[in-house]
Motif scaffolding. Sequence first.
Motif, short mmCIF file in Angstrom:
data_model
loop_
_atom_site.label_atom_id
_atom_site.label_comp_id
_atom_site.label_asym_id
_atom_site.label_seq_id
_atom_site.Cartn_x
_atom_site.Cartn_y
_atom_site.Cartn_z
N GLY A 8 0.82 -1.21 0.00
CA GLY A 8 0.00 0.00 0.00
C GLY A 8 0.85 1.26 0.00
N PRO A 11 -0.92 7.25 2.36
CA PRO A 11 -0.20 7.98 3.42
C PRO A 11 0.50 7.06 4.43
CG PRO A 11 -2.42 8.87 3.12
CD PRO A 11 -2.29 7.72 2.18
N ALA A 12 -0.16 5.97 4.82
CA ALA A 12 0.44 5.08 5.82
C ALA A 12 1.67 4.38 5.26
CB ALA A 12 -0.59 4.05 6.29
N ASP A 31 2.16 -1.67 -4.67
CA ASP A 31 0.83 -1.05 -4.73
C ASP A 31 0.15 -1.40 -6.04
OD1 ASP A 31 -0.71 1.50 -3.14
OD2 ASP A 31 -1.31 1.12 -5.21
N GLU A 32 -1.14 -1.65 -5.92
CA GLU A 32 -1.92 -2.04 -7.08
C GLU A 32 -2.09 -0.89 -8.07
OE1 GLU A 32 -5.86 -3.14 -6.00
OE2 GLU A 32 -6.21 -4.10 -7.91
N GLN A 39 -5.72 6.94 -1.41
CA GLN A 39 -7.06 7.45 -1.74
C GLN A 39 -7.18 8.96 -1.60
OE1 GLN A 39 -9.10 6.02 -3.38
NE2 GLN A 39 -8.71 3.86 -3.08
N ILE A 40 -6.96 9.48 -0.39
CA ILE A 40 -7.25 10.90 -0.18
C ILE A 40 -6.34 11.77 -1.05
CG2 ILE A 40 -5.96 10.81 2.03
CD1 ILE A 40 -7.51 13.28 2.89
N ALA A 85 -1.00 -7.50 -4.40
CA ALA A 85 -0.63 -8.56 -3.46
C ALA A 85 -1.88 -9.42 -3.29
CB ALA A 85 -0.20 -7.95 -2.13
N THR A 113 -3.13 -1.29 3.63
CA THR A 113 -3.98 -1.56 2.47
C THR A 113 -5.20 -0.66 2.35
OG1 THR A 113 -4.86 -3.36 3.80
CG2 THR A 113 -3.31 -3.95 2.09
N GLN A 137 -16.09 10.78 -5.68
CA GLN A 137 -14.92 11.63 -5.47
C GLN A 137 -13.80 11.31 -6.45
OE1 GLN A 137 -12.20 11.18 -2.18
NE2 GLN A 137 -12.72 13.23 -1.47
N LEU A 162 -18.22 16.19 2.68
CA LEU A 162 -16.99 16.63 2.00
C LEU A 162 -17.13 16.49 0.49
CD1 LEU A 162 -14.02 17.50 2.19
CD2 LEU A 162 -13.41 15.08 2.24
N ASP A 303 -5.80 3.06 7.37
CA ASP A 303 -7.21 2.67 7.33
C ASP A 303 -7.40 1.15 7.34
OD1 ASP A 303 -8.19 5.20 7.34
OD2 ASP A 303 -8.92 5.19 5.27
N ALA A 310 -6.59 10.36 7.26
CA ALA A 310 -5.28 10.47 6.63
C ALA A 310 -4.17 10.83 7.62
CB ALA A 310 -5.34 11.51 5.52
C1 LIG Z 1 -12.44 6.46 -2.17
C2 LIG Z 1 -11.98 7.07 -0.90
C3 LIG Z 1 -11.93 8.46 -0.77
C4 LIG Z 1 -11.48 9.07 0.39
N1 LIG Z 1 -11.45 10.43 0.48
C5 LIG Z 1 -11.06 11.01 1.64
C6 LIG Z 1 -11.03 12.41 1.78
O1 LIG Z 1 -11.35 13.14 0.83
N2 LIG Z 1 -10.66 12.95 2.96
C7 LIG Z 1 -10.29 12.16 4.01
O2 LIG Z 1 -9.94 12.67 5.07
N3 LIG Z 1 -10.27 10.83 3.89
C8 LIG Z 1 -10.67 10.25 2.75
N4 LIG Z 1 -10.70 8.90 2.66
C9 LIG Z 1 -10.18 8.14 3.78
C10 LIG Z 1 -8.74 7.85 3.38
O3 LIG Z 1 -8.70 6.55 2.92
C11 LIG Z 1 -7.71 7.99 4.43
O4 LIG Z 1 -7.82 9.21 5.03
C12 LIG Z 1 -6.28 7.75 3.93
O5 LIG Z 1 -6.15 7.82 2.53
C13 LIG Z 1 -5.85 6.42 4.42
O6 LIG Z 1 -4.54 6.16 4.06
P1 LIG Z 1 -3.98 4.69 3.98
O7 LIG Z 1 -2.55 4.83 3.65
O8 LIG Z 1 -4.36 3.95 5.19
O9 LIG Z 1 -4.79 4.00 2.81
P2 LIG Z 1 -5.04 4.42 1.26
O10 LIG Z 1 -4.77 5.84 1.03
O11 LIG Z 1 -6.39 3.88 0.94
O12 LIG Z 1 -3.96 3.56 0.49
C14 LIG Z 1 -3.99 2.16 0.44
C15 LIG Z 1 -3.20 1.69 -0.76
O13 LIG Z 1 -3.04 0.29 -0.69
C16 LIG Z 1 -3.17 -0.26 -1.97
N5 LIG Z 1 -3.61 -1.65 -1.81
C17 LIG Z 1 -4.64 -2.12 -1.07
N6 LIG Z 1 -4.71 -3.45 -1.14
C18 LIG Z 1 -3.71 -3.84 -1.94
C19 LIG Z 1 -3.27 -5.12 -2.40
N7 LIG Z 1 -3.87 -6.26 -2.02
N8 LIG Z 1 -2.19 -5.17 -3.22
C20 LIG Z 1 -1.56 -4.02 -3.60
N9 LIG Z 1 -1.93 -2.79 -3.19
C21 LIG Z 1 -2.99 -2.70 -2.36
C22 LIG Z 1 -4.17 0.62 -2.67
O14 LIG Z 1 -3.98 0.59 -4.06
C23 LIG Z 1 -3.88 2.00 -2.07
O15 LIG Z 1 -3.02 2.77 -2.88
C24 LIG Z 1 -11.10 8.27 1.48
C25 LIG Z 1 -11.16 6.87 1.35
C26 LIG Z 1 -11.59 6.27 0.20
C27 LIG Z 1 -11.65 4.78 0.12
#
Ligand SMILES: Cc1cc2nc3c(=O)[nH]c(=O)nc-3n(C[C@H](O)[C@H](O)[C@H](O)COP(=O)(O)OP(=O)(O)OC[C@H]3O[C@@H](n4cnc5c(N)ncnc54)[C@H](O)[C@@H]3O)c2cc1C
Lengths: 457, 101
Positions: A8, A11-12, A31-32, A39-40, A85, A113, A137, A162, A303, A310
């Motif tokens: 993934g 941000p994380a 990352d896929e 996402q954000i 993955a 993820t 979005q 939002l 997440d 985020a």
């Molecule tokens: C569609 C959507 C819109 C959002 N918009 C907002 C917003 O506007 N404002 C806000 O505060 N929060 C928003 N959120 C919440 C947002 O997800 C979090 O705030 C933040 O992006 C979480 O970060 P993260 O790194 O945990 O996950 P993400 O940013 O979701 O990143 C996870 C990554 O893991 C990758 N991944 C997952 N599974 C696999 C796999 N099996 N193999 C390979 N790669 C994989 C994905 O491609 C993705 O790039 C949104 C969430 C979603 C789902």
Amino acid sequence: MPDIVIIGAGPAGIRAAETLAEQRLPVTLVDEGERGGGQIYRRQPAGFRRSYASLYGSEAGKAKALHDTFDRLKARIDYRPNTLAWNIADNVLHTVTGAVARRLRFDAAILATGATDRLIPVDGWTTPGVYSLGAAQIALKAQACAIGGAVVFMGTGPLLYLVACQYVKAGARVAAVLDTSPLSARHQALPRLLTSRPGLALRGLRLILQLRSAGIPVETGITPLAIANDGANVTGLRYRSSSGEIEELACDAVGLGYHLRPETQLADLAGCALSFDETSRLWLPKTDPDGRASVAGLYLAGDGARIAGADAAEISGRLAAYAVLADLGHGVPESKRRALHRAARRLERFRLALAQAFPWPHWLAGEIADEVLVCRCEKISAGELRHAATTLGAAELNRAKAFSRVGMGRCQGRYCGTIAAEIVAATCGRPVDGVGRLRGQAPVKPLPLATTAEEAA
Amino acid sequence: MSFRRLAETERRAITFEVDGHAVAALEGDTYLTAIRIAGLALRRSEFGDGPRAGFCLMGACQDCWIWTQAGERLRACSTTAEAGTRLLTEPDAGMWPCPIS
Ligand SMILES: Cc1cc2nc3c(=O)[nH]c(=O)nc-3n(C[C@H](O)[C@H](O)[C@H](O)COP(=O)(O)OP(=O)(O)OC[C@H]3O[C@@H](n4cnc5c(N)ncnc54)[C@H](O)[C@@H]3O)c2cc1C
């Protein structure tokens, strides 16, 4: 050198990779998606010209900082975009890039993820023009499009307001915002929202005011009834207002979403223990405050561990990297770690307050008519699921799945799983944590048809 | 009508084909975007419950599958449109059903 893999690049995952690369540890980041950011902070395609400010609003600075970090980092790590993955077991990650499958052995894996939209079916929700809230979005951020010419946003959670505001700002027509959460819940939660993250709470209130001053109807405490359609297009929407009136609205598209659900399949396949979170009514991987899962060598961040937004994702990514460092015998800056813990605790209070303000409307499970499709993939109705739960005696979700096929389709239960559990629980008169959860299965997403044999790499 | 463009309209125009019909797109569009801008659905549900046009746009729901003539399955929501491609909304007979691999 130990092998460390991060799944993934949101941000994380990016903050985890950065923290490990700073200590000159080799990191593989899978990352896929085609471009990092998650996402954000999803990036627009090359050739698009909108500014950071127009794409990310108040979060433009954070988006830019994360993208810049990632662009610098890419050359120093083994970054594998377009790589899914699809399984994980016995310290081996199974990936596929295009049609090429690979096996990656690891000593430590950080699962970052992310999440997908959490949905509740409503009559007509498979009609073209109905999209998830996240999809609405993404259409805007990644394609500069609105999902329709008159869009209703329906569901609950902060993302509802939002995305509606982002649409208005971009010049789209929003027909209404319909929230299932009662206004009283928001009033009760307000003090906790304001004390845990005053700035963000005020920004949320401002969103609602902006919608109202743009003349957009915003309703709370509604019950969705049906998305009207002519077989091919959305023509309107029917709901019950908080005062019990049946209301109808004309629209040509609907953005539908009730918070998010974490992508926990890989954690599940790796054997990590999950536990039921009463607040969100979701099963979440068990972790310690640093992100260590119940299985040695596995860590969770963002997440994918719990939906906390985020900023929390960046913090938990750094903490998970510190945990990896500590477990590999490296030093960790204790004062930084403690500061991250303090910040994470504050964000966790905010998460709980948000869940109180915008509760997951599990009570709607009983409102879904028997004819409504619960499973979009295999066309299975609420009635068929209820029949499996009662007549066939499947008062447990995986048995109900086996009998009814709910959760067996291409989405692997991502869009029906959490509501299917509520439907089975409500039908059988059991608490929702008493009916279990859909078990993760490999591959976590369908593989390309022509996937070649696995190479070790 | 379905998708509406709100910005980024200065991109180069391209076309591709779906089931033999030309679809106009702008460079950088996904197949799904261009098909929805044209006001079309993406496919028909194989269970006979009507047309579908994707749902999650993030590669998770798998409701936007579309096929190349060579038999490659694409997710229309996350595949960038290429000029001249010929797509099919249904796989060649013999390839279906194939939900997993
Ligand atoms: C569609 C959507 C819109 C959002 N918009 C907002 C917003 O506007 N404002 C806000 O505060 N929060 C928003 N959120 C919440 C947002 O997800 C979090 O705030 C933040 O992006 C979480 O970060 P993260 O790194 O945990 O996950 P993400 O940013 O979701 O990143 C996870 C990554 O893991 C990758 N991944 C997952 N599974 C696999 C796999 N099996 N193999 C390979 N790669 C994989 C994905 O491609 C993705 O790039 C949104 C969430 C979603 C789902």
